[in-house]
Write a protein that holds these residues in place. Structure first.
Motif, PDB file in Angstrom:
ATOM      1  N   ALA A  17       0.808  -1.225   0.000  1.00  0.00           N
ATOM      2  CA  ALA A  17       0.000   0.000   0.000  1.00  0.00           C
ATOM      3  C   ALA A  17       0.841   1.275   0.000  1.00  0.00           C
ATOM      4  O   ALA A  17       0.425   2.292  -0.551  1.00  0.00           O
ATOM      5  CB  ALA A  17      -0.927   0.008   1.215  1.00  0.00           C
ATOM      6  N   TYR A  18       2.010   1.276   0.633  1.00  0.00           N
ATOM      7  CA  TYR A  18       2.723   2.535   0.886  1.00  0.00           C
ATOM      8  C   TYR A  18       4.000   2.736   0.089  1.00  0.00           C
ATOM      9  O   TYR A  18       4.733   3.697   0.314  1.00  0.00           O
ATOM     10  CB  TYR A  18       3.067   2.641   2.377  1.00  0.00           C
ATOM     11  N   SER A  19       4.302   1.820  -0.836  1.00  0.00           N
ATOM     12  CA  SER A  19       5.600   1.902  -1.507  1.00  0.00           C
ATOM     13  C   SER A  19       5.758   3.161  -2.356  1.00  0.00           C
ATOM     14  O   SER A  19       6.892   3.589  -2.604  1.00  0.00           O
ATOM     15  CB  SER A  19       5.794   0.661  -2.376  1.00  0.00           C
ATOM     16  N   ALA A  20       4.660   3.767  -2.786  1.00  0.00           N
ATOM     17  CA  ALA A  20       4.778   4.993  -3.578  1.00  0.00           C
ATOM     18  C   ALA A  20       5.469   6.081  -2.753  1.00  0.00           C
ATOM     19  O   ALA A  20       6.330   6.810  -3.254  1.00  0.00           O
ATOM     20  CB  ALA A  20       3.391   5.471  -4.028  1.00  0.00           C
ATOM     21  N   VAL A  21       5.092   6.178  -1.485  1.00  0.00           N
ATOM     22  CA  VAL A  21       5.701   7.170  -0.592  1.00  0.00           C
ATOM     23  C   VAL A  21       7.200   6.890  -0.466  1.00  0.00           C
ATOM     24  O   VAL A  21       8.042   7.788  -0.594  1.00  0.00           O
ATOM     25  CB  VAL A  21       5.039   7.106   0.798  1.00  0.00           C
ATOM     26  N   THR A  22       7.522   5.639  -0.236  1.00  0.00           N
ATOM     27  CA  THR A  22       8.909   5.217  -0.047  1.00  0.00           C
ATOM     28  C   THR A  22       9.755   5.528  -1.276  1.00  0.00           C
ATOM     29  O   THR A  22      10.873   6.038  -1.177  1.00  0.00           O
ATOM     30  CB  THR A  22       8.942   3.699   0.221  1.00  0.00           C
ATOM     31  N   THR A  33      -5.324   3.015  -7.573  1.00  0.00           N
ATOM     32  CA  THR A  33      -5.123   2.091  -8.691  1.00  0.00           C
ATOM     33  C   THR A  33      -5.879   0.792  -8.445  1.00  0.00           C
ATOM     34  O   THR A  33      -6.559   0.260  -9.328  1.00  0.00           O
ATOM     35  CB  THR A  33      -3.623   1.791  -8.858  1.00  0.00           C
ATOM     36  N   GLU A  34      -5.743   0.294  -7.219  1.00  0.00           N
ATOM     37  CA  GLU A  34      -6.437  -0.944  -6.855  1.00  0.00           C
ATOM     38  C   GLU A  34      -7.944  -0.808  -7.079  1.00  0.00           C
ATOM     39  O   GLU A  34      -8.590  -1.728  -7.584  1.00  0.00           O
ATOM     40  CB  GLU A  34      -6.142  -1.259  -5.386  1.00  0.00           C
ATOM     41  N   ARG A  35      -8.493   0.341  -6.719  1.00  0.00           N
ATOM     42  CA  ARG A  35      -9.929   0.541  -6.900  1.00  0.00           C
ATOM     43  C   ARG A  35     -10.321   0.429  -8.376  1.00  0.00           C
ATOM     44  O   ARG A  35     -11.293  -0.238  -8.732  1.00  0.00           O
ATOM     45  CB  ARG A  35     -10.351   1.913  -6.367  1.00  0.00           C
ATOM     46  N   LEU A  36      -9.549   1.094  -9.245  1.00  0.00           N
ATOM     47  CA  LEU A  36      -9.854   1.052 -10.680  1.00  0.00           C
ATOM     48  C   LEU A  36      -9.770  -0.372 -11.226  1.00  0.00           C
ATOM     49  O   LEU A  36     -10.607  -0.800 -12.020  1.00  0.00           O
ATOM     50  CB  LEU A  36      -8.873   1.946 -11.453  1.00  0.00           C
ATOM     51  N   ILE A  71       1.316   2.617  -8.829  1.00  0.00           N
ATOM     52  CA  ILE A  71       0.508   1.912  -9.831  1.00  0.00           C
ATOM     53  C   ILE A  71       0.954   0.455  -9.924  1.00  0.00           C
ATOM     54  O   ILE A  71       0.132  -0.461  -9.974  1.00  0.00           O
ATOM     55  CB  ILE A  71       0.605   2.616 -11.204  1.00  0.00           C
ATOM     56  N   LEU A  72       2.265   0.226  -9.928  1.00  0.00           N
ATOM     57  CA  LEU A  72       2.789  -1.142 -10.054  1.00  0.00           C
ATOM     58  C   LEU A  72       2.286  -2.030  -8.913  1.00  0.00           C
ATOM     59  O   LEU A  72       1.799  -3.142  -9.132  1.00  0.00           O
ATOM     60  CB  LEU A  72       4.317  -1.109 -10.070  1.00  0.00           C
ATOM     61  N   HIS A  73       2.395  -1.547  -7.689  1.00  0.00           N
ATOM     62  CA  HIS A  73       1.978  -2.371  -6.557  1.00  0.00           C
ATOM     63  C   HIS A  73       0.457  -2.378  -6.368  1.00  0.00           C
ATOM     64  O   HIS A  73      -0.104  -3.358  -5.910  1.00  0.00           O
ATOM     65  CB  HIS A  73       2.693  -1.923  -5.286  1.00  0.00           C
ATOM     66  N   ARG A 111      11.751  -6.863 -10.390  1.00  0.00           N
ATOM     67  CA  ARG A 111      12.283  -6.996  -9.032  1.00  0.00           C
ATOM     68  C   ARG A 111      11.347  -6.311  -8.022  1.00  0.00           C
ATOM     69  O   ARG A 111      11.071  -6.824  -6.945  1.00  0.00           O
ATOM     70  CB  ARG A 111      13.669  -6.364  -8.983  1.00  0.00           C
ATOM     71  N   LEU A 112      10.898  -5.119  -8.393  1.00  0.00           N
ATOM     72  CA  LEU A 112      10.032  -4.351  -7.501  1.00  0.00           C
ATOM     73  C   LEU A 112       8.648  -4.996  -7.393  1.00  0.00           C
ATOM     74  O   LEU A 112       8.052  -5.036  -6.313  1.00  0.00           O
ATOM     75  CB  LEU A 112       9.925  -2.929  -8.043  1.00  0.00           C
ATOM     76  N   ALA A 113       8.157  -5.513  -8.508  1.00  0.00           N
ATOM     77  CA  ALA A 113       6.840  -6.159  -8.506  1.00  0.00           C
ATOM     78  C   ALA A 113       6.849  -7.409  -7.638  1.00  0.00           C
ATOM     79  O   ALA A 113       5.896  -7.697  -6.918  1.00  0.00           O
ATOM     80  CB  ALA A 113       6.426  -6.523  -9.934  1.00  0.00           C
ATOM     81  N   GLU A 114       7.959  -8.141  -7.701  1.00  0.00           N
ATOM     82  CA  GLU A 114       8.043  -9.480  -7.129  1.00  0.00           C
ATOM     83  C   GLU A 114       7.651  -9.534  -5.645  1.00  0.00           C
ATOM     84  O   GLU A 114       6.994 -10.471  -5.198  1.00  0.00           O
ATOM     85  CB  GLU A 114       9.474  -9.995  -7.302  1.00  0.00           C
ATOM     86  N   SER A 115       8.040  -8.519  -4.894  1.00  0.00           N
ATOM     87  CA  SER A 115       7.775  -8.559  -3.461  1.00  0.00           C
ATOM     88  C   SER A 115       6.282  -8.447  -3.154  1.00  0.00           C
ATOM     89  O   SER A 115       5.844  -8.829  -2.080  1.00  0.00           O
ATOM     90  CB  SER A 115       8.528  -7.424  -2.767  1.00  0.00           C
ATOM     91  N   VAL A 116       5.517  -7.916  -4.095  1.00  0.00           N
ATOM     92  CA  VAL A 116       4.075  -7.780  -3.878  1.00  0.00           C
ATOM     93  C   VAL A 116       3.323  -8.809  -4.726  1.00  0.00           C
ATOM     94  O   VAL A 116       2.458  -9.516  -4.217  1.00  0.00           O
ATOM     95  CB  VAL A 116       3.612  -6.346  -4.205  1.00  0.00           C
ATOM     96  N   ALA A 117       3.670  -8.888  -5.987  1.00  0.00           N
ATOM     97  CA  ALA A 117       3.046  -9.861  -6.890  1.00  0.00           C
ATOM     98  C   ALA A 117       3.954 -10.011  -8.101  1.00  0.00           C
ATOM     99  O   ALA A 117       4.177  -9.039  -8.815  1.00  0.00           O
ATOM    100  CB  ALA A 117       1.663  -9.378  -7.321  1.00  0.00           C
ATOM    101  N   PRO A 118       4.487 -11.200  -8.348  1.00  0.00           N
ATOM    102  CA  PRO A 118       5.408 -11.381  -9.476  1.00  0.00           C
ATOM    103  C   PRO A 118       4.722 -11.051 -10.797  1.00  0.00           C
ATOM    104  O   PRO A 118       3.540 -11.335 -10.968  1.00  0.00           O
ATOM    105  CB  PRO A 118       5.767 -12.875  -9.405  1.00  0.00           C
ATOM    106  N   ALA A 119       5.468 -10.431 -11.702  1.00  0.00           N
ATOM    107  CA  ALA A 119       4.919 -10.054 -13.012  1.00  0.00           C
ATOM    108  C   ALA A 119       5.858 -10.545 -14.104  1.00  0.00           C
ATOM    109  O   ALA A 119       7.063 -10.357 -14.023  1.00  0.00           O
ATOM    110  CB  ALA A 119       4.762  -8.534 -13.095  1.00  0.00           C
TER     111      ALA A 119
END
Lengths: 337, 337
Positions: free
Chosen positions: A234-239, B208-211, B242-244, B282-290
């Motif tokens: 949820a918060y990675s955009a801030v980070t 983003t999640e809402r959309l 947006i990615l996460h 790499r960044l996606a992977e920690s939340v959801a692999p893409a």
């Protein structure tokens, strides 16, 4: 300023604003409000402050005279809990200002706004960012000062505490150090800064860049308080905005010993801290490469003998010096600067 | 709706909103306003639209009757250029609504607000996000729909165009596809969506999640328009949120052939596209692999014979199919779904 801190049902573990102000603020705290722990004292819950005698009381009516009620809870989402309303109302009626760092702005609450006007008190919403933020110019990496950013494997891993301890230790070592607060608690402690998580995302890096530039004008070392985590759903955009806006030379990775899941998002595993550090460095690299200065491990839930081993293992995994800033200070990190 | 599009001094290359609406919108465009190109037609500047005959004129006074003036420029920082003021004023005085996607909100401009009230026209600020956004719940990765996100090596590399072409091609192949607009131009074309770069950074992933959740309710394939770039010194917070928040199953990496520096931030090199793709993954992977579905290369500045080789080289570097969506369509990507 005589301050009462509201922390109903959350003190101390889920009231990090309250604990931060108690540890590092220069307010004269007269009471903590937590109706579930009324009758105890701060010292029963929080170690390492000189405010152990401050009473925990059940409501504003039970507190000694104060000039300010400070909302000491920062819930996920930043909402206002209506169970706090009677105490906020009572504080205003007693003539006290109210300071809050919530996304929900007290000034936008019709009842509080009217009551504050009637009693001529101030409602301070420290999370409201300046109106004149802009996009980043991409200049922080060119500043002459050494910029150190604390980053985390999750929220509430000790980034603010680590940053404050780094500043204190740097100054004790004769370094000209500045603290850059980026969250509500840091702002309440320092009396300045911007709540970066409340900025428009297009301006998140720009807001950070502004704070860093201002601090770098007068200081050789700039310690920036990080927020959230780059692996947080949820918060990675801030980070990410803070990482690229601050363009730090060095990173300190903050982690809580034993935590394996994102707090409040338990279906998300936290990757190995060393992997998280690499993700930060990979992301930093495209804008400004950052070295790993070291690790900060929050071992507050471990007995002393286990803590030592946990810190050592953390340092080995990261391949960098590791400390628990609260237990043992941050000297091993400062000595590398 | 009869629409005039303002693009003074920027048409077509730096007026991507204007070009996007001309290419993909269903507005009845009666004129483009660009005082530096007055007397020409759209077809002199933009290929591949069926609106080649639309005249480029110097001001509102020279345009045929219209119901809406649309600001077709999205400058860095999203400011309002005061040289546009006479045309906006004239449009309102002619009884036209005004639609804009700027950070600067027309509704907050005292002159325009008063004039709009007087002439009973509407000022539509599509960049203003909903008031009820919240933090992400982290649920997008659990949706049954296949989520595809376009990402970029920089801003203005063709993410929106690629997304729209993907949606069109998916539908032509009988797939049940939705378009999720996340920026002002996409919103103007689709008549919905949220300008993610204008959201509070704590809520960027949540918006983003809402959309994505809304789109996934009714569609098996959800194509999300990405924003900015993860290697951008100013806008990466938007990109990361947006990615996460979207938690895509597949990524399409958009790049402009030959671009080596971040537009407007020329001291920042763009890493090799393959390395940028790895950073996204790499960044996606920690939340959801893409997975990397493929690459989209904007070759509009290359002659046809060079374009082909550039696309091939881009695909080899990425180790995935590559296309120029405008020149050759996106079939090689869609066929992988």
């Amino acid at each position: 300023m005589r301050t009462a801190i509201l922390a109903h049902g959350k003190f101390p573990d889920r009231a990090k604003t309250a604990v931060g102000v108690l540890r590092y603020g220069d307010q004269d705290v007269v009471a903590v409000l937590d109706r579930e722990r009324a009758g105890t004292t701060v010292g029963d819950h929080v170690s390492g402050t000189d405010r152990g005698d401050v009473p925990v009381v059940g409501s504003v009516a039970d507190a000694a005279a104060f000039d300010e009620l400070l909302i000491g809870i920062a819930p996920i989402g930043g909402g206002f809990d209506d169970s706090w309303r009677p105490d906020v109302r009572a504080a205003i009626e007693r003539g006290a200002d109210v300071t809050a760092g919530l996304h929900y702005l007290l000034n936008d609450d019709e009842e509080f706004a009217a009551l504050a006007a009637e009693h001529a008190v101030e409602l301070r919403d420290v999370r409201r960012p300046p109106d004149d933020l802009t996009v980043a110019e991409g200049v922080a990496r060119d500043l002459d000062s050494e910029i150190v950013l604390t980053v985390g494997t999750d929220c509430s891993t000790g980034k603010m505490t680590t940053t404050l301890e780094l500043v204190e230790a740097a100054r004790a070592n004769g370094l000209d150090a500045a603290f850059v607060p980026t969250g509500q608690t840091g702002i309440m402690i320092a009396g300045g800064g911007i709540a970066i998580d409340r900025t428009v995302s297009d301006f998140t890096a720009g807001a950070t860049e502004r704070l860093v530039r201002e601090a770098a004008e007068d200081h050789e070392y700039v310690f920036v308080e990080g927020q959230g985590s780059i692996v947080h759903p949820a918060y990675s955009a801030v980070t990410c905005g803070i990482l690229h806006g601050a363009a730090p030379d060095r990173l300190v990775l903050c982690h809580e010993a034993g935590r394996e899941r994102i707090h409040g998002y338990e279906s998300f595993a936290i990757p190995e801290p060393a992997a998280v550090a690499e993700t930060y460095q990979r992301l930093a690299e495209s804008v400004a490469p950052a070295e790993l200065l070291g690790g900060a491990l929050n071992t507050s839930h471990l007995p002393a003998d286990e803590a030592e081993g946990a810190i050592e293992a953390y340092g080995s995994a990261l391949g960098a010096p590791a400390v628990d800033p609260v237990r043992g200070g941050v000297e091993p990190l400062i000595s590398r600067l």
